[in-house]
Design an enzyme around this catalytic site. Sequence first.
Site, PDB file in Angstrom:
ATOM      1  N   TYR A 285      -5.046  -8.865  -1.842  1.00  0.00           N
ATOM      2  CA  TYR A 285      -4.310  -7.612  -2.068  1.00  0.00           C
ATOM      3  C   TYR A 285      -4.019  -7.439  -3.552  1.00  0.00           C
ATOM      4  CZ  TYR A 285      -0.514  -4.141  -1.386  1.00  0.00           C
ATOM      5  OH  TYR A 285       0.290  -3.022  -1.429  1.00  0.00           O
TER       6      TYR A 285
ATOM      7  N   SER B 207       0.201  -0.453  -6.544  1.00  0.00           N
ATOM      8  CA  SER B 207       1.355  -1.279  -6.155  1.00  0.00           C
ATOM      9  C   SER B 207       1.937  -1.920  -7.418  1.00  0.00           C
ATOM     10  CB  SER B 207       0.889  -2.392  -5.217  1.00  0.00           C
ATOM     11  OG  SER B 207       1.910  -3.340  -5.004  1.00  0.00           O
TER      12      SER B 207
HETATM   13  P1  NAD Z   1       1.021   1.740   6.212  1.00  0.00           P
HETATM   14  O1  NAD Z   1       0.413   0.546   6.859  1.00  0.00           O
HETATM   15  O2  NAD Z   1       2.205   2.368   6.823  1.00  0.00           O
HETATM   16  O3  NAD Z   1      -0.095   2.854   5.975  1.00  0.00           O
HETATM   17  C1  NAD Z   1      -1.382   2.554   5.571  1.00  0.00           C
HETATM   18  C2  NAD Z   1      -2.277   3.604   6.158  1.00  0.00           C
HETATM   19  O4  NAD Z   1      -3.622   3.335   5.765  1.00  0.00           O
HETATM   20  C3  NAD Z   1      -2.245   3.599   7.702  1.00  0.00           C
HETATM   21  O5  NAD Z   1      -2.184   4.924   8.151  1.00  0.00           O
HETATM   22  C4  NAD Z   1      -3.578   2.963   8.069  1.00  0.00           C
HETATM   23  O6  NAD Z   1      -4.092   3.402   9.313  1.00  0.00           O
HETATM   24  C5  NAD Z   1      -4.443   3.466   6.905  1.00  0.00           C
HETATM   25  N1  NAD Z   1      -5.657   2.680   6.750  1.00  0.00           N
HETATM   26  C6  NAD Z   1      -5.773   1.330   6.690  1.00  0.00           C
HETATM   27  N2  NAD Z   1      -7.061   1.002   6.562  1.00  0.00           N
HETATM   28  C7  NAD Z   1      -7.770   2.154   6.528  1.00  0.00           C
HETATM   29  C8  NAD Z   1      -9.139   2.466   6.410  1.00  0.00           C
HETATM   30  N3  NAD Z   1     -10.064   1.505   6.321  1.00  0.00           N
HETATM   31  N4  NAD Z   1      -9.505   3.764   6.394  1.00  0.00           N
HETATM   32  C9  NAD Z   1      -8.590   4.751   6.505  1.00  0.00           C
HETATM   33  N5  NAD Z   1      -7.280   4.510   6.631  1.00  0.00           N
HETATM   34  C10 NAD Z   1      -6.882   3.235   6.650  1.00  0.00           C
HETATM   35  O7  NAD Z   1       1.349   1.346   4.733  1.00  0.00           O
HETATM   36  P2  NAD Z   1       2.122   2.114   3.566  1.00  0.00           P
HETATM   37  O8  NAD Z   1       3.259   1.270   3.187  1.00  0.00           O
HETATM   38  O9  NAD Z   1       2.345   3.540   3.888  1.00  0.00           O
HETATM   39  O10 NAD Z   1       1.015   1.931   2.441  1.00  0.00           O
HETATM   40  C11 NAD Z   1       0.319   2.998   1.815  1.00  0.00           C
HETATM   41  C12 NAD Z   1      -0.220   2.500   0.494  1.00  0.00           C
HETATM   42  O11 NAD Z   1       0.883   2.125  -0.344  1.00  0.00           O
HETATM   43  C13 NAD Z   1      -1.113   1.260   0.606  1.00  0.00           C
HETATM   44  O12 NAD Z   1      -2.195   1.372  -0.293  1.00  0.00           O
HETATM   45  C14 NAD Z   1      -0.188   0.129   0.176  1.00  0.00           C
HETATM   46  O13 NAD Z   1      -0.890  -0.963  -0.378  1.00  0.00           O
HETATM   47  C15 NAD Z   1       0.667   0.839  -0.855  1.00  0.00           C
HETATM   48  N6  NAD Z   1       1.950   0.171  -1.105  1.00  0.00           N
HETATM   49  C16 NAD Z   1       2.912   0.111  -0.146  1.00  0.00           C
HETATM   50  C17 NAD Z   1       4.115  -0.530  -0.441  1.00  0.00           C
HETATM   51  C18 NAD Z   1       5.244  -0.645   0.556  1.00  0.00           C
HETATM   52  O14 NAD Z   1       6.225  -1.348   0.273  1.00  0.00           O
HETATM   53  N7  NAD Z   1       5.184   0.019   1.721  1.00  0.00           N
HETATM   54  C19 NAD Z   1       4.312  -1.097  -1.696  1.00  0.00           C
HETATM   55  C20 NAD Z   1       3.298  -1.013  -2.645  1.00  0.00           C
HETATM   56  C21 NAD Z   1       2.125  -0.377  -2.345  1.00  0.00           C
END
Ligand code: NAD
Length: 255
Positions: free
Chosen positions: A156, A143
């Site tokens: 986080y 991130s």
């Molecule tokens: P999201 O919530 O849509 O997806 C996260 C996924 O991880 C979900 O499918 C959830 O079921 C799965 N998950 C959570 N805990 C889990 C576990 N213990 N075991 C297996 N699966 C698990 O979120 P996203 O936005 O698609 O995020 C994906 C990654 O990107 C994350 O690591 C998040 O921190 C990172 N991220 C997202 C953003 C954003 O703006 N969306 C920004 C920076 C970083």
Amino acid sequence: MQLENKVAIVTGSSLGIGKAIAMAFGKEGASVTVDYRSHPDEAKEAVQEIEKVGARAISVQADVSKPEDIKSLIQKTVEEFGRLDIMVNNAGIEEKVPFLETPLELWEKVISVNLTGVWLCCQEAAKQMVSQGDGGRIINISSIHEEITMPTNAPYCAAKGGLKMLMRTIAVELAPHGITVNNIGPGAIETPINRNLKENPEQMKELLGEIPLGRIGQPEDVASLATFLASDAASYITGSTYFVDGGMMRQSGSL
Ligand code: NAD
């Protein structure tokens, strides 16, 4: 096709950024394991969508914070596709609570998924890749909060900051095996993790003001970089984080 004959696992890929990466890998010819924690129907749908583009895919239930689940995730992938070339550690959670009110349980929960879970996945995937003897790719979805603060989200930010040094250190340790390790640091990407933003136009307006490119990112913006880092074209790239943030980390605010 950039990933023909490659086998990939993407954790947490039944929706959001993970799903976009799994889809993009399938389009480039990779066989893909869609890992999910709790939504088998969404994972099945993701598998069907990948199959529609002509690639092989399976779904496997595995909680990345559980060592035995990670072992079985890798094992099932190797049983089905014969090997593992690309490990994408995407699964992540967040829960915003002011620092002074954060219970230890919340800290432990976030760290166990976002940091310990990635460490476990990196180690098990690397063991498999080393045993195959012809290199591999590890990509962690970190991130911008690897670098910049987010008040009320210390667990986080600590986990993502930890991913920076985990990636840098194991990139050096795994380099002799031809395994590259890199992080992708997304900025604000439109996924279920930040669904509250859409319901809050004022907050969205404020956020857009902080993004030089003037739009929120899409999961595909992250997936295209993941595809490149997973490809042979990126074979000399290891030990760094690449940000996909529309310039957010470089904006200078009122200055
Ligand atoms: P999201 O919530 O849509 O997806 C996260 C996924 O991880 C979900 O499918 C959830 O079921 C799965 N998950 C959570 N805990 C889990 C576990 N213990 N075991 C297996 N699966 C698990 O979120 P996203 O936005 O698609 O995020 C994906 C990654 O990107 C994350 O690591 C998040 O921190 C990172 N991220 C997202 C953003 C954003 O703006 N969306 C920004 C920076 C970083």
